[in-house]
Design a protein around this motif. Sequence first.
Motif, PDB file in Angstrom:
ATOM      1  N   LEU A 106       0.824  -0.875  -0.030  1.00 22.67           N
ATOM      2  CA  LEU A 106      -0.019  -0.050  -0.084  1.00 22.67           C
ATOM      3  C   LEU A 106       0.884   1.176   0.044  1.00 22.67           C
ATOM      4  O   LEU A 106       1.999   1.474   0.689  1.00 22.67           O
ATOM      5  N   GLN A 107       0.542   2.305  -0.662  1.00 15.81           N
ATOM      6  CA  GLN A 107       1.347   3.385  -0.780  1.00 15.81           C
ATOM      7  C   GLN A 107       0.175   4.588  -0.223  1.00 15.81           C
ATOM      8  O   GLN A 107      -0.862   4.781  -0.609  1.00 15.81           O
ATOM      9  N   PHE A 108       0.796   5.074   0.933  1.00 17.98           N
ATOM     10  CA  PHE A 108      -0.427   5.940   1.763  1.00 17.98           C
ATOM     11  C   PHE A 108      -0.216   7.330   1.434  1.00 17.98           C
ATOM     12  O   PHE A 108       0.973   7.962   1.013  1.00 17.98           O
ATOM     13  N   GLY A 109      -1.362   8.249   1.709  1.00 18.39           N
ATOM     14  CA  GLY A 109      -1.175   9.827   1.330  1.00 18.39           C
ATOM     15  C   GLY A 109      -1.092  10.070   2.862  1.00 18.39           C
ATOM     16  O   GLY A 109      -0.883   9.337   3.905  1.00 18.39           O
TER      17      GLY A 109
ATOM     18  N   ARG B  36       6.558   3.104   9.770  1.00 22.18           N
ATOM     19  CA  ARG B  36       6.569   4.270  10.585  1.00 22.18           C
ATOM     20  C   ARG B  36       5.906   5.530   9.976  1.00 22.18           C
ATOM     21  O   ARG B  36       5.537   5.680   8.753  1.00 22.18           O
ATOM     22  N   GLN B  37       5.160   6.397  11.006  1.00 25.33           N
ATOM     23  CA  GLN B  37       4.450   7.517  10.722  1.00 25.33           C
ATOM     24  C   GLN B  37       4.815   8.701  11.164  1.00 25.33           C
ATOM     25  O   GLN B  37       5.167   8.929  12.459  1.00 25.33           O
ATOM     26  N   ASP B  38       5.340   9.507  10.325  1.00 26.02           N
ATOM     27  CA  ASP B  38       5.739  10.860  10.795  1.00 26.02           C
ATOM     28  C   ASP B  38       5.009  12.055  10.227  1.00 26.02           C
ATOM     29  O   ASP B  38       4.243  11.825   9.051  1.00 26.02           O
ATOM     30  N   PRO B  39       4.881  13.046  10.863  1.00 30.95           N
ATOM     31  CA  PRO B  39       3.898  14.280  10.547  1.00 30.95           C
ATOM     32  C   PRO B  39       3.977  14.550   9.256  1.00 30.95           C
ATOM     33  O   PRO B  39       5.303  14.790   8.812  1.00 30.95           O
ATOM     34  N   LEU B  43       2.275   7.162   6.097  1.00 26.51           N
ATOM     35  CA  LEU B  43       2.835   5.830   6.548  1.00 26.51           C
ATOM     36  C   LEU B  43       3.915   5.296   5.510  1.00 26.51           C
ATOM     37  O   LEU B  43       3.615   5.408   4.161  1.00 26.51           O
ATOM     38  N   ARG B  44       5.083   5.054   6.063  1.00 26.45           N
ATOM     39  CA  ARG B  44       6.314   4.600   5.140  1.00 26.45           C
ATOM     40  C   ARG B  44       6.486   3.097   5.703  1.00 26.45           C
ATOM     41  O   ARG B  44       6.591   2.809   6.769  1.00 26.45           O
ATOM     42  N   LEU B  45       6.665   2.222   4.735  1.00 24.79           N
ATOM     43  CA  LEU B  45       6.833   0.870   4.793  1.00 24.79           C
ATOM     44  C   LEU B  45       8.206   0.688   5.194  1.00 24.79           C
ATOM     45  O   LEU B  45       9.183   0.879   4.400  1.00 24.79           O
ATOM     46  N   ILE B  46       8.483  -0.085   6.270  1.00 25.78           N
ATOM     47  CA  ILE B  46      10.070  -0.414   6.653  1.00 25.78           C
ATOM     48  C   ILE B  46      10.205  -1.558   6.167  1.00 25.78           C
ATOM     49  O   ILE B  46      11.457  -1.932   5.230  1.00 25.78           O
ATOM     50  N   TYR B  47       9.721  -2.783   6.629  1.00 24.45           N
ATOM     51  CA  TYR B  47       9.749  -4.112   6.120  1.00 24.45           C
ATOM     52  C   TYR B  47       8.548  -4.703   6.211  1.00 24.45           C
ATOM     53  O   TYR B  47       7.551  -4.502   6.932  1.00 24.45           O
ATOM     54  N   SER B  87       9.748   8.428  16.268  1.00 27.78           N
ATOM     55  CA  SER B  87       8.537   8.179  15.411  1.00 27.78           C
ATOM     56  C   SER B  87       7.544   7.317  16.103  1.00 27.78           C
ATOM     57  O   SER B  87       7.658   6.730  17.052  1.00 27.78           O
ATOM     58  N   MET B  88       6.466   7.265  15.292  1.00 23.13           N
ATOM     59  CA  MET B  88       5.375   6.409  15.720  1.00 23.13           C
ATOM     60  C   MET B  88       5.506   5.089  14.765  1.00 23.13           C
ATOM     61  O   MET B  88       5.884   5.254  13.514  1.00 23.13           O
ATOM     62  N   TYR B  89       5.437   3.818  15.508  1.00 28.05           N
ATOM     63  CA  TYR B  89       5.884   2.502  14.553  1.00 28.05           C
ATOM     64  C   TYR B  89       4.435   2.066  14.563  1.00 28.05           C
ATOM     65  O   TYR B  89       3.973   1.332  15.724  1.00 28.05           O
TER      66      TYR B  89
END
Lengths: 118, 114
Positions: A106-109, B36-39, B43-47, B87-89
């Motif tokens: 998934l690619q999130f906004g 991880r989620q940053d302002p 959401l960015r995928l780590i693994y 960060s928020m994980y």
Amino acid sequence: EDQVTQSPEALRLQEGESSSLNCSYTVSGLRGLFWYRQDPGKGPEFLFTLYSAGEEKEKERLKATLTKKESFLHITAPKPEDSATYLCAVQASVTPQSTTDSWGKLQFGAGTQVVVTP
Amino acid sequence: DVKVTQSSRYLVKRTGEKVFLECVQDMDHENMFWYRQDPGLGLRLIYFSYDVKMKEKGDIPEGYSVSREKKERFSLILESASTNQTSMYLCASSLAGAAKNIQYFGAGTRLSVL
């Protein structure tokens, strides 16, 4: 590269004031578009999946629609409990060469923060 | 109901420490993910992992490793924590197969690295 852009970044509504959130995307073949709701300090909660242009889904005061380039999340007559951050995510179609077809990246906004005041 | 449980809601660690974030799901899902989620960045995928002992790098794997010894458990490891890993994980899981790719998330771990 797949991109997802949500607008506006933040939205402040009076209770009962309907509005729409936008999620525009560029992806090489859309497999699915997902909407999530996230409350402060919590993980995202699944709302809808849309798979093809023209599709619509509803849940209580929320209605999601999909075109070939964007999705809208309509909030009808919102209540304070609808206050949350709404996240949009796209899943691209995988190529035949892909070996990870089953897991569905998934690619999130970045999300739209909605505040509904009484 | 799908339940994804992250072991800690809040963690405070020092630079250079080795940090373990644990995630358990109770729905027999094949796929598990760490984000991880940053302002402002989403959401960015780590693994992610699609089976026991199998893992694939996501978009931002640098500085992280993972372990999946059992189907229900997926661990994220920060080998030497740095301040930019504050960060928020979020952990997520899903069933395999294109029609069932809904990801279900845990409540998150807010990590502060001092």
